[in-house]
Design a protein around this motif. Structure first.
Motif, PDB file in Angstrom:
ATOM      1  N   ARG A 136       0.826  -1.209   0.000  1.00 41.19           N
ATOM      2  CA  ARG A 136       0.000   0.000   0.000  1.00 41.19           C
ATOM      3  C   ARG A 136       0.857   1.254   0.000  1.00 41.19           C
ATOM      4  O   ARG A 136       0.576   2.211  -0.726  1.00 41.19           O
ATOM      5  N   PHE A 137       1.929   1.253   0.794  1.00 37.30           N
ATOM      6  CA  PHE A 137       2.844   2.394   0.785  1.00 37.30           C
ATOM      7  C   PHE A 137       3.554   2.508  -0.562  1.00 37.30           C
ATOM      8  O   PHE A 137       3.765   3.603  -1.064  1.00 37.30           O
ATOM      9  N   GLY A 138       3.928   1.372  -1.132  1.00 31.97           N
ATOM     10  CA  GLY A 138       4.567   1.374  -2.450  1.00 31.97           C
ATOM     11  C   GLY A 138       3.652   1.958  -3.510  1.00 31.97           C
ATOM     12  O   GLY A 138       4.076   2.766  -4.349  1.00 31.97           O
ATOM     13  N   ALA A 139       2.374   1.572  -3.485  1.00 33.83           N
ATOM     14  CA  ALA A 139       1.401   2.094  -4.445  1.00 33.83           C
ATOM     15  C   ALA A 139       1.210   3.593  -4.257  1.00 33.83           C
ATOM     16  O   ALA A 139       1.126   4.344  -5.238  1.00 33.83           O
ATOM     17  N   LEU A 140       1.160   4.031  -3.014  1.00 31.92           N
ATOM     18  CA  LEU A 140       1.034   5.462  -2.726  1.00 31.92           C
ATOM     19  C   LEU A 140       2.243   6.223  -3.265  1.00 31.92           C
ATOM     20  O   LEU A 140       2.100   7.290  -3.872  1.00 31.92           O
ATOM     21  N   PHE A 141       3.434   5.679  -3.077  1.00 29.67           N
ATOM     22  CA  PHE A 141       4.653   6.314  -3.581  1.00 29.67           C
ATOM     23  C   PHE A 141       4.618   6.406  -5.111  1.00 29.67           C
ATOM     24  O   PHE A 141       4.944   7.457  -5.677  1.00 29.67           O
ATOM     25  N   ILE A 142       4.216   5.346  -5.778  1.00 26.63           N
ATOM     26  CA  ILE A 142       4.127   5.351  -7.248  1.00 26.63           C
ATOM     27  C   ILE A 142       3.127   6.401  -7.717  1.00 26.63           C
ATOM     28  O   ILE A 142       3.405   7.181  -8.631  1.00 26.63           O
ATOM     29  N   ASP A 143       1.950   6.422  -7.097  1.00 25.12           N
ATOM     30  CA  ASP A 143       0.916   7.385  -7.492  1.00 25.12           C
ATOM     31  C   ASP A 143       1.385   8.823  -7.251  1.00 25.12           C
ATOM     32  O   ASP A 143       1.163   9.698  -8.094  1.00 25.12           O
ATOM     33  N   TRP A 144       2.022   9.062  -6.104  1.00 23.88           N
ATOM     34  CA  TRP A 144       2.484  10.419  -5.802  1.00 23.88           C
ATOM     35  C   TRP A 144       3.583  10.833  -6.773  1.00 23.88           C
ATOM     36  O   TRP A 144       3.598  11.969  -7.248  1.00 23.88           O
ATOM     37  N   ALA A 145       4.496   9.920  -7.085  1.00 27.61           N
ATOM     38  CA  ALA A 145       5.573  10.235  -8.038  1.00 27.61           C
ATOM     39  C   ALA A 145       4.988  10.554  -9.413  1.00 27.61           C
ATOM     40  O   ALA A 145       5.431  11.489 -10.088  1.00 27.61           O
ATOM     41  N   LEU A 146       3.993   9.809  -9.839  1.00 24.12           N
ATOM     42  CA  LEU A 146       3.330  10.061 -11.115  1.00 24.12           C
ATOM     43  C   LEU A 146       2.674  11.441 -11.120  1.00 24.12           C
ATOM     44  O   LEU A 146       2.813  12.201 -12.086  1.00 24.12           O
ATOM     45  N   CYS A 147       1.993  11.777 -10.044  1.00 26.33           N
ATOM     46  CA  CYS A 147       1.344  13.090  -9.943  1.00 26.33           C
ATOM     47  C   CYS A 147       2.364  14.222  -9.925  1.00 26.33           C
ATOM     48  O   CYS A 147       2.153  15.265 -10.562  1.00 26.33           O
ATOM     49  N   MET A 148       3.476  14.031  -9.219  1.00 24.87           N
ATOM     50  CA  MET A 148       4.537  15.049  -9.195  1.00 24.87           C
ATOM     51  C   MET A 148       5.137  15.228 -10.582  1.00 24.87           C
ATOM     52  O   MET A 148       5.396  16.359 -11.008  1.00 24.87           O
ATOM     53  N   LEU A 149       5.357  14.135 -11.280  1.00 25.26           N
ATOM     54  CA  LEU A 149       5.915  14.194 -12.631  1.00 25.26           C
ATOM     55  C   LEU A 149       4.995  14.967 -13.567  1.00 25.26           C
ATOM     56  O   LEU A 149       5.439  15.856 -14.303  1.00 25.26           O
ATOM     57  N   ILE A 150       3.709  14.676 -13.526  1.00 26.73           N
ATOM     58  CA  ILE A 150       2.731  15.380 -14.361  1.00 26.73           C
ATOM     59  C   ILE A 150       2.692  16.861 -14.001  1.00 26.73           C
ATOM     60  O   ILE A 150       2.716  17.728 -14.878  1.00 26.73           O
ATOM     61  N   ALA A 151       2.630  17.147 -12.701  1.00 29.35           N
ATOM     62  CA  ALA A 151       2.551  18.542 -12.256  1.00 29.35           C
ATOM     63  C   ALA A 151       3.798  19.321 -12.645  1.00 29.35           C
ATOM     64  O   ALA A 151       3.698  20.449 -13.142  1.00 29.35           O
ATOM     65  N   TYR A 152       4.963  18.747 -12.438  1.00 29.74           N
ATOM     66  CA  TYR A 152       6.204  19.453 -12.735  1.00 29.74           C
ATOM     67  C   TYR A 152       6.378  19.648 -14.240  1.00 29.74           C
ATOM     68  O   TYR A 152       6.810  20.696 -14.689  1.00 29.74           O
ATOM     69  N   ALA A 153       6.006  18.630 -15.017  1.00 33.37           N
ATOM     70  CA  ALA A 153       6.207  18.700 -16.463  1.00 33.37           C
ATOM     71  C   ALA A 153       5.238  19.659 -17.152  1.00 33.37           C
ATOM     72  O   ALA A 153       5.616  20.347 -18.102  1.00 33.37           O
ATOM     73  N   PHE A 154       3.998  19.731 -16.682  1.00 31.41           N
ATOM     74  CA  PHE A 154       2.984  20.475 -17.422  1.00 31.41           C
ATOM     75  C   PHE A 154       2.431  21.718 -16.732  1.00 31.41           C
ATOM     76  O   PHE A 154       1.896  22.597 -17.395  1.00 31.41           O
ATOM     77  N   LEU A 155       2.534  21.811 -15.407  1.00 33.20           N
ATOM     78  CA  LEU A 155       1.815  22.875 -14.714  1.00 33.20           C
ATOM     79  C   LEU A 155       2.650  23.776 -13.823  1.00 33.20           C
ATOM     80  O   LEU A 155       2.190  24.841 -13.418  1.00 33.20           O
ATOM     81  N   ALA A 156       3.875  23.404 -13.488  1.00 27.65           N
ATOM     82  CA  ALA A 156       4.612  24.125 -12.458  1.00 27.65           C
ATOM     83  C   ALA A 156       5.499  25.241 -12.971  1.00 27.65           C
ATOM     84  O   ALA A 156       6.022  26.020 -12.178  1.00 27.65           O
ATOM     85  N   ASP A 157       5.714  25.353 -14.257  1.00 23.36           N
ATOM     86  CA  ASP A 157       6.595  26.385 -14.823  1.00 23.36           C
ATOM     87  C   ASP A 157       7.977  26.390 -14.166  1.00 23.36           C
ATOM     88  O   ASP A 157       8.556  27.439 -13.919  1.00 23.36           O
ATOM     89  N   GLY A 158       8.486  25.204 -13.835  1.00 25.07           N
ATOM     90  CA  GLY A 158       9.822  25.080 -13.259  1.00 25.07           C
ATOM     91  C   GLY A 158       9.935  25.431 -11.794  1.00 25.07           C
ATOM     92  O   GLY A 158      11.025  25.490 -11.257  1.00 25.07           O
ATOM     93  N   GLU A 159       8.827  25.672 -11.103  1.00 21.18           N
ATOM     94  CA  GLU A 159       8.848  26.014  -9.683  1.00 21.18           C
ATOM     95  C   GLU A 159       8.423  24.798  -8.863  1.00 21.18           C
ATOM     96  O   GLU A 159       7.257  24.398  -8.905  1.00 21.18           O
ATOM     97  N   PRO A 160       9.338  24.203  -8.091  1.00 20.49           N
ATOM     98  CA  PRO A 160       9.003  23.001  -7.322  1.00 20.49           C
ATOM     99  C   PRO A 160       7.842  23.188  -6.349  1.00 20.49           C
ATOM    100  O   PRO A 160       7.046  22.273  -6.163  1.00 20.49           O
ATOM    101  N   GLN A 161       7.712  24.363  -5.734  1.00 21.21           N
ATOM    102  CA  GLN A 161       6.615  24.590  -4.790  1.00 21.21           C
ATOM    103  C   GLN A 161       5.257  24.496  -5.493  1.00 21.21           C
ATOM    104  O   GLN A 161       4.333  23.903  -4.975  1.00 21.21           O
ATOM    105  N   ARG A 162       5.168  25.076  -6.670  1.00 28.17           N
ATOM    106  CA  ARG A 162       3.914  24.998  -7.427  1.00 28.17           C
ATOM    107  C   ARG A 162       3.631  23.564  -7.848  1.00 28.17           C
ATOM    108  O   ARG A 162       2.476  23.163  -7.926  1.00 28.17           O
TER     109      ARG A 162
END
Length: 155
Positions: A48-74
């Motif tokens: 369950r923790f592994g699945a949560l880590f995978i899902d969170w990493a996927l969401c971070m990747l999507i957010a950073y690549a498409f929505l954050a404009d290079g700002e880690p906080q966003r």
């Protein structure tokens, strides 16, 4: 009772101390009518923790690549919104997030059926605020699963 035994029971926790006194707790999921092992049994915490880590990493990747404009906080703020939507859409339709699917897990209702939309919405909102996910019952279900009357099981 000598000091070593008293300290040992304190370190191992109240459940271990009660089991030493002969109290039977049964296995995780027994009270829900789930099998002890194999398909349909309560999912182990590591997966369950592994699945949560995978899902969170996927969401971070999507957010950073498409929505954050290079700002880690966003990226973190967007990732939380994406995580909520991912959980809502995937658990509400196929019963598992991508991380859960990769690790062979599924979210089902206590009756074994699919969760209704209001229950998925409640579960997704509660898991997004994190606190309920770290409060567990004896079946290792988080408060978000208890309130949504859900359980994570092995596929």
């Amino acid at each position: 009772m000598d000091n070593r035994q008293a300290i040992g029971s304190w370190l191992s926790g109240p459940r271990a101390a009660a089991e030493e006194m002969g109290v039977e707790f049964g296995y995780r999921g027994e009270g829900l009518g789930l099998p002890e092992k194999g398909s349909g049994s309560v999912a182990p915490l590591g997966r369950r923790f592994g699945a949560l880590f995978i899902d969170w990493a996927l969401c971070m990747l999507i957010a950073y690549a498409f929505l954050a404009d290079g700002e880690p906080q966003r990226a973190g703020n967007w990732a939380l919104l994406i995580f909520f939507l991912l959980s809502l859409l995937t658990v509400g339709t196929v019963g598992c997030t991508p991380g859960k699917r990769l690790l062979g897990l599924r979210v089902v209702g206590e009756d074994g059926g699919r969760l209704s939309l209001p229950r998925v919405l409640l579960r997704s909102a509660l898991i997004a605020i994190v606190v309920p996910a770290v409060i567990w019952d004896r079946d290792t279900r988080g408060l978000h699963d208890r309130l949504a009357r859900a359980v994570q099981v092995r596929i």
